[in-house]
Write a protein that holds these residues in place. Structure first.
Motif, PDB file in Angstrom:
ATOM      1  N   VAL A  31      12.646  77.995 -35.548  1.00 35.83           N
ATOM      2  CA  VAL A  31      12.306  79.340 -35.992  1.00 35.83           C
ATOM      3  C   VAL A  31      12.759  80.347 -34.943  1.00 35.83           C
ATOM      4  O   VAL A  31      12.820  80.053 -33.746  1.00 35.83           O
ATOM      5  CB  VAL A  31      10.790  79.496 -36.255  1.00 35.83           C
ATOM      6  CG1 VAL A  31      10.382  78.649 -37.438  1.00 35.83           C
ATOM      7  CG2 VAL A  31       9.977  79.119 -35.028  1.00 35.83           C
ATOM      8  N   ASN A  32      13.085  81.537 -35.392  1.00 37.74           N
ATOM      9  CA  ASN A  32      13.576  82.603 -34.530  1.00 37.74           C
ATOM     10  C   ASN A  32      12.403  83.340 -33.890  1.00 37.74           C
ATOM     11  O   ASN A  32      11.658  84.042 -34.566  1.00 37.74           O
ATOM     12  CB  ASN A  32      14.432  83.550 -35.362  1.00 37.74           C
ATOM     13  CG  ASN A  32      15.255  84.531 -34.525  1.00 37.74           C
ATOM     14  OD1 ASN A  32      15.903  85.400 -35.068  1.00 37.74           O
ATOM     15  ND2 ASN A  32      15.235  84.387 -33.201  1.00 37.74           N
ATOM     16  N   LYS A  40      10.980  75.078 -31.916  1.00 36.40           N
ATOM     17  CA  LYS A  40      10.304  74.199 -32.868  1.00 36.40           C
ATOM     18  C   LYS A  40       8.814  74.533 -32.838  1.00 36.40           C
ATOM     19  O   LYS A  40       8.248  74.745 -31.763  1.00 36.40           O
ATOM     20  CB  LYS A  40      10.529  72.731 -32.487  1.00 36.40           C
ATOM     21  CG  LYS A  40      11.865  72.172 -32.946  1.00 36.40           C
ATOM     22  CD  LYS A  40      11.980  70.706 -32.562  1.00 36.40           C
ATOM     23  CE  LYS A  40      13.164  70.053 -33.277  1.00 36.40           C
ATOM     24  NZ  LYS A  40      12.907  69.820 -34.697  1.00 36.40           N
ATOM     25  N   PRO A  41       8.177  74.571 -34.005  1.00 31.21           N
ATOM     26  CA  PRO A  41       6.755  74.933 -34.050  1.00 31.21           C
ATOM     27  C   PRO A  41       5.861  74.021 -33.215  1.00 31.21           C
ATOM     28  O   PRO A  41       4.824  74.466 -32.717  1.00 31.21           O
ATOM     29  CB  PRO A  41       6.414  74.827 -35.541  1.00 31.21           C
ATOM     30  CG  PRO A  41       7.717  75.068 -36.237  1.00 31.21           C
ATOM     31  CD  PRO A  41       8.749  74.430 -35.360  1.00 31.21           C
ATOM     32  N   ASP A  42       6.249  72.756 -33.040  1.00 28.55           N
ATOM     33  CA  ASP A  42       5.418  71.828 -32.263  1.00 28.55           C
ATOM     34  C   ASP A  42       5.710  71.887 -30.764  1.00 28.55           C
ATOM     35  O   ASP A  42       5.187  71.086 -29.987  1.00 28.55           O
ATOM     36  CB  ASP A  42       5.583  70.403 -32.781  1.00 28.55           C
ATOM     37  CG  ASP A  42       7.013  69.869 -32.610  1.00 28.55           C
ATOM     38  OD1 ASP A  42       7.879  70.600 -32.073  1.00 28.55           O
ATOM     39  OD2 ASP A  42       7.260  68.716 -33.020  1.00 28.55           O
ATOM     40  N   LYS A  43       6.567  72.835 -30.360  1.00 31.16           N
ATOM     41  CA  LYS A  43       6.907  73.043 -28.939  1.00 31.16           C
ATOM     42  C   LYS A  43       7.684  71.881 -28.330  1.00 31.16           C
ATOM     43  O   LYS A  43       7.740  71.738 -27.105  1.00 31.16           O
ATOM     44  CB  LYS A  43       5.637  73.291 -28.095  1.00 31.16           C
ATOM     45  CG  LYS A  43       4.819  74.499 -28.534  1.00 31.16           C
ATOM     46  CD  LYS A  43       5.554  75.793 -28.304  1.00 31.16           C
ATOM     47  CE  LYS A  43       4.714  77.005 -28.641  1.00 31.16           C
ATOM     48  NZ  LYS A  43       5.423  78.275 -28.437  1.00 31.16           N
ATOM     49  N   PHE A 131       7.703  73.967 -23.163  1.00 30.29           N
ATOM     50  CA  PHE A 131       8.298  73.133 -24.196  1.00 30.29           C
ATOM     51  C   PHE A 131       8.617  71.766 -23.608  1.00 30.29           C
ATOM     52  O   PHE A 131       8.813  71.623 -22.403  1.00 30.29           O
ATOM     53  CB  PHE A 131       9.581  73.770 -24.741  1.00 30.29           C
ATOM     54  CG  PHE A 131       9.343  75.031 -25.538  1.00 30.29           C
ATOM     55  CD1 PHE A 131       9.245  74.982 -26.919  1.00 30.29           C
ATOM     56  CD2 PHE A 131       9.194  76.254 -24.904  1.00 30.29           C
ATOM     57  CE1 PHE A 131       9.011  76.138 -27.657  1.00 30.29           C
ATOM     58  CE2 PHE A 131       8.954  77.411 -25.628  1.00 30.29           C
ATOM     59  CZ  PHE A 131       8.866  77.347 -27.005  1.00 30.29           C
ATOM     60  N   ASP A 132       8.662  70.773 -24.478  1.00 29.98           N
ATOM     61  CA  ASP A 132       9.008  69.430 -24.009  1.00 29.98           C
ATOM     62  C   ASP A 132      10.442  69.375 -23.511  1.00 29.98           C
ATOM     63  O   ASP A 132      10.755  68.710 -22.519  1.00 29.98           O
ATOM     64  CB  ASP A 132       8.817  68.397 -25.137  1.00 29.98           C
ATOM     65  CG  ASP A 132       7.372  68.278 -25.576  1.00 29.98           C
ATOM     66  OD1 ASP A 132       6.475  68.647 -24.776  1.00 29.98           O
ATOM     67  OD2 ASP A 132       7.128  67.826 -26.706  1.00 29.98           O
TER      68      ASP A 132
END
Length: 214
Positions: A31-32, A40-43, A131-132
């Motif tokens: 997502v922008n 990514k929404p799940d980071k 973020f991962d």
């Protein structure tokens, strides 16, 4: 045309569409957002999107503010008209022209090494959040051959070698190809070795362009 303002969303959409189309569904849920631009929404992944161009280039020479009087080949007319209407030209006409809305984007571009230095410093300082994994997507206005790409990978790897937070992937976007560089795979001399090149056809570029200006 004068009432519209430039924003970077065209390029961020173009990057996301390219990644999903060439690399698969694992990039479909990006997502922008901001800091970094694609998330990514799940980071699990955050990708910063930027651009690079040699400082010696004169962007204004390629700008398309006034193209009505240009002698354009009939087979190029449709794409040229699309550039004029949308204000964006990336992906069309082999990258020869820059739309009036993206002029500022390229005018402020820095040379490749300088922009990499800046982005590596920012990710290492935690500027892009938690973020991962982190990726760096660079639109390159200058053509790069394979050797130059490998040297760019090595340069980036050296810059971030001692950082706790670093990029695991680098994406170098040229008009007709995308280099996907894995910065985690290195040889005995700690040089990155894994780089894949994806060719992008004229029809693919046109599709990316049309999807990005919606």
């Amino acid at each position: 045309m004068s009432g519209r303002k430039f924003d970077t969303c065209f390029f961020e959409r173009y990057a996301q569409i390219t990644l999903e189309n060439l690399l698969g569904e694992s990039y479909a849920d990006l997502v922008n957002e901001d800091r970094p631009d694609l998330q990514k929404p799940d980071k699990s992944l955050g990708i910063e999107v930027t651009r690079a161009m040699a400082s010696s280039k004169n962007v204004a020479q390629a700008m398309l503010k006034e193209m009505a009087g240009l002698d354009v080949k009939e087979e190029d007319r449709e794409e040229v008209d699309q550039i004029i209407r949308s204000g964006y030209g990336y992906g069309l006409q082999e990258g020869r022209y820059i739309g009036y809305l993206e002029y500022e984007y390229w005018q402020l571009a820095q040379p490749l090494k300088r922009i990499i230095e800046s982005k590596v410093s920012k990710v290492g300082a935690g500027f892009y959040g938690n973020f991962d994994e982190y990726g760096l997507y660079i639109f390159c206005k200058d053509d790069l051959d394979h050797d130059e790409v490998m040297l760019t990978m090595e340069y980036t790897s050296d810059l971030q070698r001692h950082l706790d937070i670093k990029y695991s992937k680098m994406y170098l976007s040229l008009i007709d190809k995308l280099y996907v560089c894995d910065l985690t795979q290195v040889d005995r001399l700690r040089r990155p070795t894994d780089c894949r090149c994806f060719e992008i056809s004229k029809q693919q570029r046109k599709t990316y362009f049309l999807q990005s200006i919606r």
